[in-house]
Scaffold this motif. Structure first.
Motif, PDB file in Angstrom:
ATOM      1  N   MET A 150       4.192 -10.791   1.338  1.00 21.70           N
ATOM      2  CA  MET A 150       3.021 -11.573   1.077  1.00 21.70           C
ATOM      3  C   MET A 150       1.942 -11.279   2.133  1.00 21.70           C
ATOM      4  N   MET A 151       2.335 -11.176   3.366  1.00 19.56           N
ATOM      5  CA  MET A 151       1.379 -10.898   4.439  1.00 19.56           C
ATOM      6  C   MET A 151       0.756  -9.512   4.254  1.00 19.56           C
ATOM      7  N   GLU A 152       1.563  -8.543   3.896  1.00 19.88           N
ATOM      8  CA  GLU A 152       1.062  -7.190   3.678  1.00 19.88           C
ATOM      9  C   GLU A 152       0.022  -7.177   2.548  1.00 19.88           C
ATOM     10  N   ALA A 153       0.305  -7.867   1.462  1.00 24.25           N
ATOM     11  CA  ALA A 153      -0.619  -7.926   0.331  1.00 24.25           C
ATOM     12  C   ALA A 153      -1.938  -8.597   0.733  1.00 24.25           C
ATOM     13  N   ALA A 154      -1.851  -9.668   1.510  1.00 23.45           N
ATOM     14  CA  ALA A 154      -3.050 -10.379   1.956  1.00 23.45           C
ATOM     15  C   ALA A 154      -3.903  -9.492   2.860  1.00 23.45           C
ATOM     16  N   LEU A 155      -3.275  -8.763   3.754  1.00 19.55           N
ATOM     17  CA  LEU A 155      -4.019  -7.877   4.652  1.00 19.55           C
ATOM     18  C   LEU A 155      -4.702  -6.756   3.877  1.00 19.55           C
ATOM     19  N   LYS A 156      -3.984  -6.174   2.913  1.00 16.40           N
ATOM     20  CA  LYS A 156      -4.569  -5.104   2.105  1.00 16.40           C
ATOM     21  C   LYS A 156      -5.742  -5.622   1.273  1.00 16.40           C
ATOM     22  N   LEU A 157      -5.625  -6.834   0.763  1.00 13.06           N
ATOM     23  CA  LEU A 157      -6.715  -7.436   0.000  1.00 13.06           C
ATOM     24  C   LEU A 157      -7.926  -7.679   0.898  1.00 13.06           C
ATOM     25  N   MET A 158      -7.688  -8.130   2.118  1.00  8.61           N
ATOM     26  CA  MET A 158      -8.777  -8.358   3.068  1.00  8.61           C
ATOM     27  C   MET A 158      -9.477  -7.046   3.409  1.00  8.61           C
ATOM     28  N   ILE A 159      -8.712  -5.995   3.614  1.00  8.29           N
ATOM     29  CA  ILE A 159      -9.282  -4.681   3.925  1.00  8.29           C
ATOM     30  C   ILE A 159     -10.132  -4.197   2.747  1.00  8.29           C
ATOM     31  N   LYS A 160      -9.624  -4.357   1.540  1.00  7.77           N
ATOM     32  CA  LYS A 160     -10.368  -3.952   0.341  1.00  7.77           C
ATOM     33  C   LYS A 160     -11.670  -4.749   0.227  1.00  7.77           C
ATOM     34  N   HIS A 161     -11.586  -6.029   0.418  1.00  9.66           N
ATOM     35  CA  HIS A 161     -12.762  -6.899   0.334  1.00  9.66           C
ATOM     36  C   HIS A 161     -13.820  -6.476   1.359  1.00  9.66           C
ATOM     37  N   CYS A 162     -13.393  -6.260   2.587  1.00  9.62           N
ATOM     38  CA  CYS A 162     -14.331  -5.871   3.645  1.00  9.62           C
ATOM     39  C   CYS A 162     -14.941  -4.499   3.371  1.00  9.62           C
ATOM     40  N   THR A 163     -14.138  -3.572   2.867  1.00  8.32           N
ATOM     41  CA  THR A 163     -14.631  -2.241   2.531  1.00  8.32           C
ATOM     42  C   THR A 163     -15.717  -2.328   1.467  1.00  8.32           C
ATOM     43  N   LYS A 212      -5.318  -3.299  12.115  1.00 11.40           N
ATOM     44  CA  LYS A 212      -4.445  -3.309  13.293  1.00 11.40           C
ATOM     45  C   LYS A 212      -3.185  -4.144  13.052  1.00 11.40           C
ATOM     46  N   VAL A 213      -3.361  -5.316  12.470  1.00 11.96           N
ATOM     47  CA  VAL A 213      -2.207  -6.176  12.186  1.00 11.96           C
ATOM     48  C   VAL A 213      -1.294  -5.495  11.176  1.00 11.96           C
ATOM     49  N   LEU A 214      -1.870  -4.880  10.145  1.00 10.88           N
ATOM     50  CA  LEU A 214      -1.074  -4.194   9.125  1.00 10.88           C
ATOM     51  C   LEU A 214      -0.265  -3.061   9.743  1.00 10.88           C
ATOM     52  N   SER A 215      -0.852  -2.318  10.664  1.00 11.55           N
ATOM     53  CA  SER A 215      -0.137  -1.202  11.290  1.00 11.55           C
ATOM     54  C   SER A 215       1.012  -1.680  12.167  1.00 11.55           C
ATOM     55  N   LYS A 216       0.918  -2.916  12.676  1.00  5.43           N
ATOM     56  CA  LYS A 216       1.957  -3.453  13.551  1.00  5.43           C
ATOM     57  C   LYS A 216       2.939  -4.375  12.822  1.00  5.43           C
ATOM     58  N   LEU A 217       2.724  -4.585  11.541  1.00  7.67           N
ATOM     59  CA  LEU A 217       3.478  -5.585  10.807  1.00  7.67           C
ATOM     60  C   LEU A 217       4.987  -5.370  10.900  1.00  7.67           C
TER      61      LEU A 217
END
Length: 52
Positions: free
Chosen positions: A1-14, A34-39
């Motif tokens: 769930m955290m991974e999906a949320a981070l990817k969605l945030m990255i997409k939104h910001c992009t 950064k958080v996604l890379s360290k997850l």
């Protein structure tokens, strides 16, 4: 769930950055990346149980 949320945030910001909106999208995108890379970087898996 955290991974999906981070990817969605990255997409939104992009998308926002592509529309010409800068701050705070740069900061949010960089933080999410950064958080996604360290997850999973410090994951320890133990077999059995640890209930003493």
């Amino acid at each position: 769930m955290m991974e999906a949320a981070l990817k969605l945030m990255i997409k939104h910001c992009t998308e926002k950055l592509a529309q010409g909106e800068g701050a705070p999208n740069w900061a949010h995108k960089n933080s999410a990346e950064k958080v996604l890379s360290k997850l999973y970087s410090d994951t320890n898996q133990n077999s059995g149980n640890n209930f003493g």
